[in-house]
Write a protein that holds these residues in place. Structure first.
Motif, PDB file in Angstrom:
ATOM      1  N   THR A   1     -20.242   1.216  17.554  1.00  0.00           N
ATOM      2  CA  THR A   1     -20.589  -0.042  16.888  1.00  0.00           C
ATOM      3  C   THR A   1     -21.383   0.191  15.611  1.00  0.00           C
ATOM      4  OG1 THR A   1     -20.681  -1.130  19.041  1.00  0.00           O
ATOM      5  CG2 THR A   1     -21.738  -2.272  17.214  1.00  0.00           C
ATOM      6  N   LEU A   2     -22.376   1.068  15.673  1.00  0.00           N
ATOM      7  CA  LEU A   2     -23.261   1.277  14.522  1.00  0.00           C
ATOM      8  C   LEU A   2     -22.591   2.034  13.372  1.00  0.00           C
ATOM      9  CD1 LEU A   2     -26.689   1.919  16.271  1.00  0.00           C
ATOM     10  CD2 LEU A   2     -25.926  -0.139  15.066  1.00  0.00           C
ATOM     11  N   ILE A   3     -21.382   2.503  13.572  1.00  0.00           N
ATOM     12  CA  ILE A   3     -20.590   3.098  12.491  1.00  0.00           C
ATOM     13  C   ILE A   3     -19.596   2.057  11.964  1.00  0.00           C
ATOM     14  CG2 ILE A   3     -18.903   4.886  11.880  1.00  0.00           C
ATOM     15  CD1 ILE A   3     -21.646   6.056  12.475  1.00  0.00           C
ATOM     16  N   VAL A   4     -18.902   1.411  12.859  1.00  0.00           N
ATOM     17  CA  VAL A   4     -17.831   0.481  12.490  1.00  0.00           C
ATOM     18  C   VAL A   4     -18.369  -0.745  11.763  1.00  0.00           C
ATOM     19  CG1 VAL A   4     -16.072  -1.086  13.428  1.00  0.00           C
ATOM     20  CG2 VAL A   4     -16.298   1.235  14.335  1.00  0.00           C
ATOM     21  N   ILE A   5     -19.403  -1.359  12.296  1.00  0.00           N
ATOM     22  CA  ILE A   5     -19.890  -2.627  11.728  1.00  0.00           C
ATOM     23  C   ILE A   5     -20.362  -2.453  10.282  1.00  0.00           C
ATOM     24  CG2 ILE A   5     -21.593  -4.486  11.966  1.00  0.00           C
ATOM     25  CD1 ILE A   5     -19.218  -4.581  13.993  1.00  0.00           C
ATOM     26  N   PRO A   6     -21.224  -1.477   9.966  1.00  0.00           N
ATOM     27  CA  PRO A   6     -21.604  -1.326   8.555  1.00  0.00           C
ATOM     28  C   PRO A   6     -20.419  -1.012   7.630  1.00  0.00           C
ATOM     29  CG  PRO A   6     -23.133  -0.132   9.946  1.00  0.00           C
ATOM     30  CD  PRO A   6     -22.003  -0.592  10.822  1.00  0.00           C
ATOM     31  N   PHE A   7     -19.475  -0.200   8.117  1.00  0.00           N
ATOM     32  CA  PHE A   7     -18.291   0.119   7.314  1.00  0.00           C
ATOM     33  C   PHE A   7     -17.484  -1.142   7.001  1.00  0.00           C
ATOM     34  CE2 PHE A   7     -13.711   0.926   7.293  1.00  0.00           C
ATOM     35  CZ  PHE A   7     -13.611   1.654   6.115  1.00  0.00           C
ATOM     36  N   LEU A   8     -17.196  -1.933   8.028  1.00  0.00           N
ATOM     37  CA  LEU A   8     -16.412  -3.157   7.823  1.00  0.00           C
ATOM     38  C   LEU A   8     -17.153  -4.156   6.941  1.00  0.00           C
ATOM     39  CD1 LEU A   8     -14.861  -3.829  11.357  1.00  0.00           C
ATOM     40  CD2 LEU A   8     -13.730  -2.930   9.299  1.00  0.00           C
ATOM     41  N   ILE A   9     -18.444  -4.297   7.166  1.00  0.00           N
ATOM     42  CA  ILE A   9     -19.230  -5.230   6.356  1.00  0.00           C
ATOM     43  C   ILE A   9     -19.194  -4.807   4.890  1.00  0.00           C
ATOM     44  CG2 ILE A   9     -21.576  -6.042   5.868  1.00  0.00           C
ATOM     45  CD1 ILE A   9     -22.050  -6.016   8.916  1.00  0.00           C
ATOM     46  N   GLY A  10     -19.387  -3.527   4.612  1.00  0.00           N
ATOM     47  CA  GLY A  10     -19.369  -3.042   3.237  1.00  0.00           C
ATOM     48  C   GLY A  10     -18.025  -3.231   2.561  1.00  0.00           C
TER      49      GLY A  10
ATOM     50  N   THR B   1     -26.322  -8.896   6.055  1.00  0.00           N
ATOM     51  CA  THR B   1     -25.798  -7.661   6.620  1.00  0.00           C
ATOM     52  C   THR B   1     -26.762  -7.029   7.612  1.00  0.00           C
ATOM     53  OG1 THR B   1     -24.447  -7.215   4.677  1.00  0.00           O
ATOM     54  CG2 THR B   1     -24.997  -5.329   6.059  1.00  0.00           C
ATOM     55  N   LEU B   2     -28.033  -7.002   7.267  1.00  0.00           N
ATOM     56  CA  LEU B   2     -29.025  -6.451   8.194  1.00  0.00           C
ATOM     57  C   LEU B   2     -29.057  -7.247   9.503  1.00  0.00           C
ATOM     58  CD1 LEU B   2     -31.901  -5.611   5.696  1.00  0.00           C
ATOM     59  CD2 LEU B   2     -30.306  -4.013   6.800  1.00  0.00           C
TER      60      LEU B   2
END
Length: 125
Positions: free
Chosen positions: A98-107, A22-23
């Protein structure tokens, strides 16, 4: 009680592999989309291909999953296509950061994938 302990241990293994990946995903998504200017649909495709290979190797190394490659592939492909389509929709079309969407989708997909792997009995007990 033993089943709950196994569940917690397996989730810890799953989370350890997932956290590292994820990181990397967040960093490379930011790099490809925001710095290089790549479309999210292309960036997501590259990143998810890397993820699939790395996760399968990591999960097998930690003895987390059984050798049911076809089922693992099916669950992972559904997750990959969901990630690619949702990131394209939210970033490219709706212009969310991007920095909001990507962590949300990954989680979200991380948890859904874990439950799918557990439900299909790919994760070892």
């Amino acid at each position: 009680m033993k089943k709950i302990k196994n569940y917690a241990v397996n989730f810890s293994k799953y989370s350890s592999v997932g956290l590292i990946i994820t990181l990397c995903d967040i960093f490379f998504s930011w790099l490809f989309i925001d710095i290089i200017g790549m479309k999210a649909i292309l960036s997501s495709s590259i990143i998810e291909t890397f993820d699939f290979t790395t996760k399968y190797i990591g999960y097998r190394k930690f003895k987390l999953i059984r050798k049911k490659f076809n089922i693992f592939l099916m669950i992972t492909l559904i997750s990959i296509f969901s990630f690619i389509l949702l990131s394209h929709l939210l970033i490219d079309l709706l212009s969310y950061p991007t920095l909001i969407v990507i962590p949300f989708l990954i989680g979200l997909l991380f948890l859904l994938r874990f439950f799918a792997l557990y439900w299909t009995k790919i994760i070892c007990d």
